[in-house]
Structure formats: structure tokens, C-alpha cells
Design a protein around this motif. Structure first.
Motif, PDB file in Angstrom:
ATOM      1  N   LEU A   1      10.718  -3.505 -12.007  1.00 43.82           N
ATOM      2  CA  LEU A   1      11.286  -4.905 -11.987  1.00 43.82           C
ATOM      3  C   LEU A   1      11.123  -6.165 -10.631  1.00 43.82           C
ATOM      4  CD1 LEU A   1      15.138  -3.396 -11.736  1.00 43.82           C
ATOM      5  CD2 LEU A   1      13.871  -4.700 -14.154  1.00 43.82           C
ATOM      6  N   ARG A   2      11.081  -7.679 -11.056  1.00 43.62           N
ATOM      7  CA  ARG A   2      10.731  -8.165 -10.193  1.00 43.62           C
ATOM      8  C   ARG A   2      11.931  -9.023  -9.626  1.00 43.62           C
ATOM      9  NH1 ARG A   2       5.514 -10.930 -11.712  1.00 43.62           N
ATOM     10  NH2 ARG A   2       5.111  -9.239 -12.809  1.00 43.62           N
ATOM     11  N   GLY A   3      12.109  -8.907  -7.779  1.00 47.38           N
ATOM     12  CA  GLY A   3      13.153  -9.763  -7.961  1.00 47.38           C
ATOM     13  C   GLY A   3      12.782  -9.417  -6.007  1.00 47.38           C
ATOM     14  N   SER A   4      14.481 -10.104  -4.961  1.00 46.48           N
ATOM     15  CA  SER A   4      14.052  -9.617  -3.511  1.00 46.48           C
ATOM     16  C   SER A   4      14.875  -9.571  -3.397  1.00 46.48           C
ATOM     17  CB  SER A   4      13.599 -11.717  -2.860  1.00 46.48           C
ATOM     18  OG  SER A   4      13.962 -11.647  -1.568  1.00 46.48           O
ATOM     19  N   VAL A   5      15.109  -8.517  -1.731  1.00 46.25           N
ATOM     20  CA  VAL A   5      16.466  -8.501  -1.498  1.00 46.25           C
ATOM     21  C   VAL A   5      17.351  -9.270  -1.137  1.00 46.25           C
ATOM     22  CG1 VAL A   5      14.806  -5.502  -0.923  1.00 46.25           C
ATOM     23  CG2 VAL A   5      15.080  -7.754   0.745  1.00 46.25           C
ATOM     24  N   THR A   6      16.510 -10.607  -1.105  1.00 47.19           N
ATOM     25  CA  THR A   6      17.310 -11.675  -0.247  1.00 47.19           C
ATOM     26  C   THR A   6      18.346 -12.240  -1.828  1.00 47.19           C
ATOM     27  OG1 THR A   6      15.785 -13.300  -0.781  1.00 47.19           O
ATOM     28  CG2 THR A   6      15.656 -12.394   1.538  1.00 47.19           C
ATOM     29  N   ASP A   7      18.499 -11.340  -2.873  1.00 47.61           N
ATOM     30  CA  ASP A   7      19.144 -11.623  -4.082  1.00 47.61           C
ATOM     31  C   ASP A   7      19.867 -10.733  -4.422  1.00 47.61           C
ATOM     32  OD1 ASP A   7      19.522 -12.759  -6.750  1.00 47.61           O
ATOM     33  OD2 ASP A   7      18.214 -13.559  -6.949  1.00 47.61           O
ATOM     34  N   GLU A   8      20.834 -11.099  -3.638  1.00 50.26           N
ATOM     35  CA  GLU A   8      22.437 -10.363  -4.334  1.00 50.26           C
ATOM     36  C   GLU A   8      22.465  -9.656  -5.899  1.00 50.26           C
ATOM     37  OE1 GLU A   8      25.904  -8.231  -2.857  1.00 50.26           O
ATOM     38  OE2 GLU A   8      24.709  -9.477  -2.082  1.00 50.26           O
ATOM     39  N   ASP A   9      22.322 -10.484  -6.863  1.00 49.55           N
ATOM     40  CA  ASP A   9      22.440 -10.340  -8.205  1.00 49.55           C
ATOM     41  C   ASP A   9      21.058  -9.160  -8.498  1.00 49.55           C
ATOM     42  OD1 ASP A   9      24.715 -11.521  -8.338  1.00 49.55           O
ATOM     43  OD2 ASP A   9      23.732 -13.906  -9.146  1.00 49.55           O
ATOM     44  N   ALA A  10      19.940  -9.967  -8.179  1.00 48.59           N
ATOM     45  CA  ALA A  10      18.908  -8.831  -7.775  1.00 48.59           C
ATOM     46  C   ALA A  10      19.071  -7.762  -7.647  1.00 48.59           C
ATOM     47  CB  ALA A  10      17.353  -9.791  -7.923  1.00 48.59           C
TER      48      ALA A  10
ATOM     49  N   GLY B   1       1.712  -2.412 -10.254  1.00 47.48           N
ATOM     50  CA  GLY B   1       1.062  -1.963 -10.450  1.00 47.48           C
ATOM     51  C   GLY B   1       0.877  -0.426 -11.206  1.00 47.48           C
ATOM     52  N   VAL B   2       1.913   0.056 -10.857  1.00 45.87           N
ATOM     53  CA  VAL B   2       2.290   1.584 -10.577  1.00 45.87           C
ATOM     54  C   VAL B   2       2.945   2.006 -12.402  1.00 45.87           C
ATOM     55  CG1 VAL B   2       3.941   3.655 -10.115  1.00 45.87           C
ATOM     56  CG2 VAL B   2       3.715   1.533  -8.762  1.00 45.87           C
ATOM     57  N   ASP B   3       1.230   2.974 -12.419  1.00 46.21           N
ATOM     58  CA  ASP B   3       2.133   3.556 -14.548  1.00 46.21           C
ATOM     59  C   ASP B   3       2.767   4.191 -14.360  1.00 46.21           C
ATOM     60  OD1 ASP B   3      -0.150   1.669 -14.815  1.00 46.21           O
ATOM     61  OD2 ASP B   3      -1.944   3.554 -14.781  1.00 46.21           O
ATOM     62  N   GLY B   4       3.320   4.375 -15.361  1.00 43.91           N
ATOM     63  CA  GLY B   4       4.448   4.968 -15.752  1.00 43.91           C
ATOM     64  C   GLY B   4       5.442   4.714 -14.907  1.00 43.91           C
TER      65      GLY B   4
ATOM     66  N   LEU C   1       0.665  -1.654  -0.259  1.00 44.06           N
ATOM     67  CA  LEU C   1      -0.098  -0.414  -0.342  1.00 44.06           C
ATOM     68  C   LEU C   1       1.133   1.418   0.369  1.00 44.06           C
ATOM     69  CD1 LEU C   1      -2.609   1.534   0.227  1.00 44.06           C
ATOM     70  CD2 LEU C   1      -2.195   1.295   2.753  1.00 44.06           C
ATOM     71  N   LEU C   2       1.766   1.302   1.141  1.00 42.99           N
ATOM     72  CA  LEU C   2       2.644   2.425   1.427  1.00 42.99           C
ATOM     73  C   LEU C   2       3.562   2.689  -0.570  1.00 42.99           C
ATOM     74  CD1 LEU C   2       3.587   5.106   2.811  1.00 42.99           C
ATOM     75  CD2 LEU C   2       4.701   3.797   4.383  1.00 42.99           C
ATOM     76  N   GLY C   3       4.189   2.057  -0.108  1.00 41.54           N
ATOM     77  CA  GLY C   3       5.308   2.232  -1.451  1.00 41.54           C
ATOM     78  C   GLY C   3       4.578   2.113  -2.875  1.00 41.54           C
ATOM     79  N   ARG C   4       3.436   1.142  -3.502  1.00 36.97           N
ATOM     80  CA  ARG C   4       2.982   1.428  -4.310  1.00 36.97           C
ATOM     81  C   ARG C   4       2.801   3.204  -4.695  1.00 36.97           C
ATOM     82  NH1 ARG C   4      -1.080  -1.090  -3.467  1.00 36.97           N
ATOM     83  NH2 ARG C   4       0.464  -3.047  -5.065  1.00 36.97           N
ATOM     84  N   GLU C   5       1.947   4.054  -3.182  1.00 32.36           N
ATOM     85  CA  GLU C   5       1.905   5.021  -3.395  1.00 32.36           C
ATOM     86  C   GLU C   5       2.922   6.248  -3.377  1.00 32.36           C
ATOM     87  OE1 GLU C   5      -0.639   8.179  -4.043  1.00 32.36           O
ATOM     88  OE2 GLU C   5      -1.229   6.234  -3.813  1.00 32.36           O
ATOM     89  N   VAL C   6       4.375   6.010  -2.994  1.00 34.09           N
ATOM     90  CA  VAL C   6       5.767   6.364  -2.275  1.00 34.09           C
ATOM     91  C   VAL C   6       5.606   6.530  -4.119  1.00 34.09           C
ATOM     92  CG1 VAL C   6       7.410   6.554  -2.225  1.00 34.09           C
ATOM     93  CG2 VAL C   6       5.900   5.920  -0.330  1.00 34.09           C
ATOM     94  N   ALA C   7       5.709   5.466  -5.203  1.00 32.40           N
ATOM     95  CA  ALA C   7       6.387   5.481  -6.225  1.00 32.40           C
ATOM     96  C   ALA C   7       5.003   5.676  -7.599  1.00 32.40           C
ATOM     97  CB  ALA C   7       5.714   3.905  -6.985  1.00 32.40           C
TER      98      ALA C   7
END
Length: 333
Positions: free
Chosen positions: A43-52, A36-39, A11-17
Motif C-alpha cells: 500500500l502506498r501512503g503516508s502516516v501524515t494522511d488520516e484516511d490512508a 519491493g517485498v515479494d509476497g 532497509l530495516l522495514g523491508r527486512e522485517v517484512a
């Protein structure tokens, strides 16, 4: 500015973006599922993935870091890997990529030992005193983030307090689900004075922090609507907005806190995925005062909330399609 927003499917991250996009920034969102943020570039990924993470931070000038494991229960190792190591990983990759500014989105619970809070500011984060794995690991992560602050890599922390709004699954839907199933007691008659933050206000404060890094880097600020109300009144307003009967069953707060601590341990030990009926942290939130002095925050961010608590409740009523709920929510009992 080229800005990376982590955790933008919430909810909050989407509104910030969305707010950053509206302001004309080049925004990239990074999370495990579509934002789902237009404009925005998604990127899909996780903060647990160093390469991502390394790929996500490339080209960014600023980062708003919201990605976190948020739950009342769960394995301690999971909270640590996402909230602490994920933040460490992001900071390391961001600095290596030449990112200049980072807003770490934290929580007031990082400095709350369970005692009542009445008019304090942003006290130092303390993992040893914070209650629950979420609060403890967010405290550790905030300390990591602020310790990374330097002239060429400025980091500030924003602690929005109890963010809610239409589409919220963390507070609003939990309240409504529990109220519908008669599992939402009024602890100590719902008298504890609590301040919250409507999602639009939380988002605008976080974006303001990115623009006001000269004033807040190296420190934390707590953000709220600045309108403390009795928790029973707030819960009743949320329920009315959705046409759900407000809670009326009273339970002593001390009983709920003791029971919550036991239930929380049993749930974690059994590996159950559904939410327990009560946890110690939830009982503390429902039975102790927690509201904050906002004068310093508003001065540092050059910011004030644009949506009042009553207007937020009215919007919630509109979201649930309840004209009477919207009208009732806009009036204090």
C-alpha cells in the motif's frame, strides 16, 4: 497473523517484512513508495494522511511501526508531523480497527543526552534531554506508544542501535561518501567504544518482539549485536569492505561537537537539502562511547543475534564486489 509493516521501503522495514513473509504471516506494507517485498500486499501512503492510515490498518492483527523522518537536519515541524503526529494517528486508527498488538520501532537516542553510555539498559525516553529533532520527536512518539499499552491493545518498543548492512543508505553509504571525499575525521582518534546492529539481527529482534508481547508490552528494549568495538575500527572495516581508504585525519571530539552544533543551525536556517559536513549529533556518535547491556533484552525476547559483526562486514564486502574487501573485513585489525 495479519501484520501491517509501516516504513517497509527502508532497509530495516523491508527486512522485517521479508522475515514475516518467510514465517508465513499475511503481510501488508505501507509507505510512500513501493517496498519491493515479494509476497506482501503493498500500500502506498503516508502516516501524515488520516484516511490512508485508517485504510492501511483495516484487518490487521499486529503492526510493526517503522515509518519515520530520519535525518541529521530538517525543519522541526516536519519531524514532529511524521514522528509524533504520525504515531499518534496510527495508534488511534489501529485501536479503532481492533488491532491487538503494536511494536513501535524506536531508537536508543531517545534516552541519550550526549553523554557516554557504557553497559546501560533501556533508560526512560526523555524528549527534554534528547539531542536533535529526530531524537526528541522519537522520544515523544515512544512515550505516546507505551502510554497506549493496555490489556486489549498491547504496545512494546524496540530500540535497534545503529542498524547497518548491504544496501544501507543511512550509515554505510554516508560513511563511504564522506570517506571518499575526505570528510570523515576520526574524532578523538576513533577510540570511542560503540556497539551496532547488523540488519538481519535487528529485523529478527523486532519480529521476536511481536511474538513475545506477553513479555515486553508496556516497556522498551535496546537491541544490538552485543559486540562493542572502537568506532575507528568499525569505520575502517566498512571502508575496507567497499575498497575505500579508511579515515585517518584526527580531530578533537570537543571541537567537532561545537562546530557541528553551529553548522547544523546554519544548514537548517538556510534550508539546504544536502547533508552538512558535521552536526552535533553526528559528532557525539563518533566521539562518545555507546554500548548497551544485552542480557535483559535477550531474555525478554528469547533471542540472540545470528550474524556476527565480522560476518556482517564480510557480507558487506561481497555486496560491493570486493573479494579482498570481504576477506579483510572478516578480520579485525
Amino acid at each position: 497473523m495479519r501484520v501491517l509493516v509501516t516504513g517497509a521501503s527502508g532497509l530495516l522495514g523491508r527486512e522485517v517484512a521479508r522475515l514475516l513473509v518467510r514465517q508465513g504471516h499475511a503481510v501488508t506494507t505501507f509507505q510512500r513508495r513501493a517496498s519491493g517485498v515479494d509476497g506482501a500486499a503493498d500500500l502506498r501512503g503516508s502516516v501524515t494522511d488520516e484516511d490512508a492510515v485508517r485504510a492501511a490498518v483495516q484487518g490487521a492483527e499486529g503492526i510493526v511501526h517503522l515509518a519515520a523522518k530520519v535525518s541529521f537536519t530538517g525543519r522541526a515541524a516536519e519531524f514532529h508531523e511524521v514522528n509524533v503526529e504520525g504515531t499518534r494517528r496510527l495508534l488511534r486508527c489501529a485501536r479503532a480497527a481492533g488491532v491487538r498488538e503494536v511494536v513501535f520501532v524506536s531508537s536508543p537516542s531517545v534516552a541519550n543526552s550526549g553523554a557516554a553510555i557504557a553497559g546501560l539498559g533501556a533508560e526512560p525516553a526523555d524528549p527534554q534531554r534528547a539531542h536533535g529533532d529526530y531524537s526528541r520527536t522519537k522520544a515523544e512518539a515512544e512515550l505516546l506508544a507505551l502510554a497506549a499499552d493496555s490489556p486489549g491493545f498491547r504496545v512494546g518498543a524496540v530500540r535497534p542501535h545503529i542498524v547497518w548492512g548491504p544496501g544501507d543508505t543511512q550509515l554505510v553509504e554516508r560513511v563511504l561518501h564522506r570517506a571518499r571525499h575526505h570528510r570523515l575525521p576520526l574524532l578523538d582518534a576513533g577510540a570511542a567504544l560503540v556497539d551496532t546492529t547488523y540488519v538481519d539481527n535487528a529485523a529478527s529482534a523486532i519480529v521476536a518482539a511481536l511474538h513475545r508481547m506477553d513479555h515486553i508490552h508496556g516497556r522498551a528494549v535496546v537491541v544490538t549485536n552485543g559486540e562493542p568495538r572502537p568506532i575507528g575500527e568499525l569505520l575502517a572495516g566498512i571502508c575496507r569492505a567497499a575498497g575505500v581508504p579508511a579515515p585517518s585525519r584526527a580531530v578533537p571530539g570537543s571541537v567537532a561537537r561545537t562546530a557541528g552544533a553551529v553548522v547544523e543551525k546554519l544548514w537548517t536556517w538556510a534550508g539546504r537539502k544536502e547533508e552538512p559536513p558535521m552536526t552535533r549529533f553526528l559528532a557525539e556518535q563518533l566521539s562518545t562511547a555507546h554500548w548497551y547491556d544485552q542480557r535483559e533484552t535477550r531474555a525478554l525476547l528469547d533471542w540472540t543475534p545470528s550474524v556476527s559483526l565480522d560476518e556482517g562486514l564480510a557480507r558487506l564486502g561481497e555486496h560491493y564486489g570486493s573479494p579482498s574487501g570481504a576477506a579483510d573485513a572478516s578480520r579485525r585489525p
